[in-house]
Design a protein around this motif. Structure first.
Motif, short mmCIF file in Angstrom:
data_model
loop_
_atom_site.label_atom_id
_atom_site.label_comp_id
_atom_site.label_asym_id
_atom_site.label_seq_id
_atom_site.Cartn_x
_atom_site.Cartn_y
_atom_site.Cartn_z
N ARG A 59 0.85 -1.19 0.00
CA ARG A 59 0.00 0.00 0.00
C ARG A 59 0.88 1.24 0.00
O ARG A 59 1.99 1.22 0.52
N ARG A 60 0.37 2.30 -0.57
CA ARG A 60 1.11 3.55 -0.59
C ARG A 60 1.13 4.14 0.83
O ARG A 60 0.08 4.31 1.46
N LEU A 61 2.32 4.44 1.34
CA LEU A 61 2.51 4.99 2.68
C LEU A 61 2.93 6.45 2.55
O LEU A 61 3.97 6.74 1.94
N VAL A 62 2.12 7.34 3.10
CA VAL A 62 2.37 8.78 2.94
C VAL A 62 2.28 9.46 4.30
O VAL A 62 1.33 9.24 5.05
N MET A 63 3.28 10.28 4.61
CA MET A 63 3.22 11.14 5.79
C MET A 63 3.13 12.58 5.31
O MET A 63 3.69 12.95 4.29
N HIS A 64 2.36 13.38 6.06
CA HIS A 64 2.13 14.78 5.69
C HIS A 64 2.31 15.63 6.95
O HIS A 64 1.51 15.51 7.88
N GLU A 72 3.83 21.96 19.02
CA GLU A 72 3.06 20.79 18.57
C GLU A 72 3.12 20.64 17.07
O GLU A 72 3.01 21.62 16.33
N VAL A 73 3.30 19.40 16.63
CA VAL A 73 3.32 19.07 15.20
C VAL A 73 2.40 17.87 14.99
O VAL A 73 2.50 16.88 15.72
N LYS A 74 1.51 17.97 14.01
CA LYS A 74 0.61 16.87 13.67
C LYS A 74 0.99 16.34 12.29
O LYS A 74 1.07 17.10 11.32
N ILE A 75 1.18 15.02 12.25
CA ILE A 75 1.63 14.36 11.02
C ILE A 75 0.67 13.21 10.69
O ILE A 75 0.77 12.12 11.26
N PRO A 76 -0.28 13.43 9.79
CA PRO A 76 -1.12 12.32 9.34
C PRO A 76 -0.26 11.27 8.62
O PRO A 76 0.67 11.61 7.88
N PHE A 77 -0.59 10.02 8.85
CA PHE A 77 0.07 8.88 8.20
C PHE A 77 -1.00 8.10 7.46
O PHE A 77 -1.86 7.48 8.07
N HIS A 78 -0.96 8.17 6.13
CA HIS A 78 -1.96 7.51 5.28
C HIS A 78 -1.42 6.17 4.78
O HIS A 78 -0.28 6.10 4.31
N VAL A 79 -2.24 5.15 4.89
CA VAL A 79 -1.91 3.82 4.41
C VAL A 79 -2.91 3.49 3.31
O VAL A 79 -4.07 3.17 3.60
N GLY A 80 -2.50 3.65 2.06
CA GLY A 80 -3.44 3.53 0.95
C GLY A 80 -4.53 4.58 1.11
O GLY A 80 -4.23 5.76 1.32
N ARG A 85 -4.92 7.60 10.73
CA ARG A 85 -3.81 7.77 11.66
C ARG A 85 -3.20 9.17 11.61
O ARG A 85 -2.87 9.66 10.53
N THR A 86 -2.97 9.76 12.79
CA THR A 86 -2.23 11.02 12.89
C THR A 86 -1.28 10.92 14.07
O THR A 86 -1.70 10.57 15.18
#
Length: 194
Positions: A59-64, A72-80, A85-86
């Motif tokens: 699956r495509r793994l993307v962090m933003h 504070e830093v928020k980083i969503p982690f997308h799995v496909g 997840r954040t």
């Protein structure tokens, strides 16, 4: 030298010998995250393949790095297409805290959410480690996943090269490396966030 000039010269000489406090590695780490604000990157599983990671395989793994401030830093982690997840990294009075914000597609919190931990030491500007906190350990026991009690998460930032997310515990190692040399278009907002 006059009587007044001699003490002033001595004071200036002593002041020039004063030690400069070492840089705060946690502040440097947060600054490294903030330098990535607004950018997204694709990653790959860097740990040996195991059955426990099947949901991530292929699956495509993307962090933003989506929301940023000094504390504070928020980083969503997308799995496909899964945008549940954040990662939330926060400065506290004692150090840094990592929490995992897990949401359903309707934005409601998952039963297994807000787990994570606080740094036990200063770490380095490159790497911070977060042993599971009491809240997380209690939740893991309630959720019948006691094997997660000794979890230690880590994040690494090598400017211009790598961002890494890692989970370790006895018998378990999971790591995703993200290539910072190739930014990609930011993905849609994570579930439960605007």
């Amino acid at each position: 030298m006059t009587r007044i000039a001699a003490p002033i010269a001595a004071a200036l000489a002593l002041a020039s010998c004063a030690t400069v406090p070492p840089p705060d590695p946690q502040a440097q780490f947060m600054a490294r995250l903030n330098a990535l604000c607004g950018q997204a990157f694709e990653g790959r599983i860097a740990s040996p393949p195991v059955e426990a990671d099947a949901a991530f395989a292929g699956r495509r793994l993307v962090m933003h790095v989506r929301e940023c401030s000094r504390d504070e830093v928020k980083i969503p982690f997308h799995v496909g297409e899964d945008r549940s997840r954040t990662w939330v990294i926060t400065r506290t009075r004692e150090g840094l805290r990592l929490k995992h914000d897990h949401r359903h597609e309707d934005g409601s919190e998952d039963a297994l959410t807000q787990y994570g931990g606080d740094t036990a030491d200063h770490g380095t500007a490159r790497r911070q480690e977060f042993p599971a906190d009491a809240f997380s350990r209690e939740m893991f026991i309630r959720q019948n996943i006691p094997q997660s009690v000794p979890n230690v998460w880590a994040m690494e930032v090598e400017p211009g090269r790598l961002f890494a997310y890692e989970l370790r515990r006895p018998g378990r190692f999971f790591r995703v490396d993200f290539d910072l040399t190739r930014p990609i278009a930011p993905p849609p907002a994570p579930w439960g966030h605007r």
